[in-house]
Design an enzyme around this catalytic site. Structure first.
Site, mmCIF file in Angstrom:
data_model
loop_
_atom_site.group_PDB
_atom_site.id
_atom_site.type_symbol
_atom_site.label_atom_id
_atom_site.label_comp_id
_atom_site.label_asym_id
_atom_site.label_seq_id
_atom_site.Cartn_x
_atom_site.Cartn_y
_atom_site.Cartn_z
ATOM 1 N N ALA A 68 9.797 49.464 43.032
ATOM 2 C CA ALA A 68 9.280 50.786 42.664
ATOM 3 C C ALA A 68 10.394 51.794 42.833
ATOM 4 C CB ALA A 68 8.085 51.152 43.540
ATOM 5 N N ARG A 69 10.446 52.760 41.955
ATOM 6 C CA ARG A 69 11.525 53.754 42.082
ATOM 7 C C ARG A 69 11.021 55.191 42.055
ATOM 8 N NH1 ARG A 69 14.954 52.666 36.667
ATOM 9 N NH2 ARG A 69 13.340 51.694 35.388
ATOM 10 N N TYR B 135 23.157 45.608 43.594
ATOM 11 C CA TYR B 135 22.239 46.521 42.899
ATOM 12 C C TYR B 135 22.903 47.886 42.735
ATOM 13 C CZ TYR B 135 18.617 43.033 44.090
ATOM 14 O OH TYR B 135 17.878 41.877 44.229
ATOM 15 N N TRP C 258 16.033 47.069 43.611
ATOM 16 C CA TRP C 258 17.020 46.793 42.549
ATOM 17 C C TRP C 258 17.069 47.964 41.556
ATOM 18 C CZ3 TRP C 258 16.563 42.095 38.596
ATOM 19 C CH2 TRP C 258 17.703 42.077 37.794
ATOM 20 N N TYR D 196 10.180 37.471 44.604
ATOM 21 C CA TYR D 196 10.729 38.592 43.815
ATOM 22 C C TYR D 196 10.138 38.618 42.417
ATOM 23 C CZ TYR D 196 14.720 35.916 41.513
ATOM 24 O OH TYR D 196 15.527 35.081 40.789
ATOM 25 N N GLY D 197 10.173 39.848 41.832
ATOM 26 C CA GLY D 197 9.536 40.019 40.517
ATOM 27 C C GLY D 197 8.029 39.856 40.596
#
Ligand code: NAP
Length: 332
Positions: free
Chosen positions: A281-282, A59, A23, A204-205
């Protein structure tokens, strides 16, 4: 590192019990995105044996799926189990639910094009749409499955009653609810249902939007359109309670297991049932702790101690309900 896996009905590949959540990679509601870093983190996940990549059209209004598609080029597709979603529409930056068969037929083609793939491993209804009978949504998704465009079906943010209806129209393999050691509503209904019916829960989360990674404190600032500017958990004074709980959980994790609070939080999700923790994670470095998650387990005593720490510090708990997108306005 041995990565735990489990089977998802309809998929021939065992799926890693950590999935990369993308996301934030889409930028929207997370203060922007960096494409190079995003591709690097997806490939880092796939190279280290995390094969499940969770994305959605909404997203970044296509951006996350596009970036996942770029990351899958150069031979990465065969390593990946792609989970994406359907049935949220957007117009002028506003998001609403739309599960009509027409919308789904349209979206699946957009998604396949953005992801640059010819089939989707797991296709999930993002949010239930009360304006469309669930039977109709299930039927069109089942057709897509029979046509080979998708291999397995899932739902997200569905109640057990809604899952019952869905399962009458199509085989259901997964549910995707919010779940982490601060947000555990599903313990009373969705998780027992998942166990009873042989489904898998994609939680999720799992890091509670970064809180459980242990780096956020009361002074951490969020920029742009970051949803944590409005997330009631991150507002003063409540944020102080959650940050104090995370600090105490970190001490507990280090003293008892020699692990970080992040590893404890992911382990907590994995030891609750047939679950997969979606880890948003990005940047590649955000996956550094992955190996810490595997090779140990939480027992009943550890679960009880975690509960008592959460209860001691979080006096004013709040859930993730603020994220629910609105229904469409019914047009006469
Ligand atoms: P999350 O996984 O709980 O938290 C993600 C955030 O945690 C990251 O963006 C990052 O924040 C921080 N983080 C991650 N690793 C870290 C590390 N090693 N050190 C410090 N901070 C770290 O939240 P989420 O992304 O909302 O949930 C995970 C996935 O679940 C999503 O990406 C999406 O795929 C899925 N999801 C689905 C729904 C649905 O309705 N079905 C709803 C929400 C999420 P910064 O980058 O800001 O530092």
């Amino acid at each position: 590192m041995t990565i735990e896996t489990l089977a998802i009905e309809g998929l021939s590949t065992p799926v890693s019990r950590i999935g990369l959540g993308t996301w934030a990679i889409g930028g929207w509601m997370w203060g922007g995105t960096d494409e190079k870093e995003s591709i690097a983190v997806i490939r880092r996940a796939l190279d280290s044996g995390i094969n499940l990549i969770d994305t959605a059209p909404v997203y970044g209004f296509g951006a996350s799926e596009e970036i996942v598609g770029k990351a899958l080029a150069d031979g990465y597709r065969h390593k990946a189990v792609i989970a994406t979603k359907v049935a949220l529409e957007w117009r002028d930056g506003k998001v609403f639910r739309n599960s009509t068969p027409e919308r789904i037929r349209h979206e699946v083609e957009d998604t396949l094009r953005r992801l640059r793939i010819d089939y989707i491993d797991l296709y999930q209804v993002h949010w239930p749409d009360s304006l469309v009978p669930i039977e109709e949504t299930a039927a069109v998704l089942n057709d897509l499955r029979k046509e080979g465009k998708v291999l397995a079906l899932g739902v997200s943010n569905f109640s057990t009653q809604q899952m019952d209806v869905f399962r009458r129209g199509a085989p259901l393999s997964t549910a995707q609810p919010p779940y982490n050691l601060f947000e555990r509503d599903i313990d009373g209904d969705v998780l027992p249902y998942v166990k009873q019916h042989g489904l898998v829960a994609l939680a999720y989360g799992a890091l509670c939007r970064g809180l459980l990674a242990g780096r956020i404190d009361v002074n951490t600032k969020f920029g742009g359109d970051d949803l944590r500017l409005h997330d009631p958990k991150f507002l003063t004074p409540r944020r102080g309670q959650y940050v104090a709980a995370v600090k105490a959980l970190d001490v507990f994790a280090r003293e008892t297991f020699g692990k970080s609070v992040l590893a404890l939080a992911v382990r907590w999700v994995l030891d609750r049932g047939p679950t997969i923790a979606l880890w948003g994670a990005r940047r590649p470095a955000q996956l550094d702790g992955i190996e810490e998650v595997f090779g140990w387990r939480l027992d009943a005593n550890a679960f009880a101690q975690i509960d008592s720490i959460v209860d001691r510090y979080v006096k004013d708990p709040v859930g993730p309900e603020f994220m629910a997108p609105p229904q469409r306005v019914q047009v006469a």
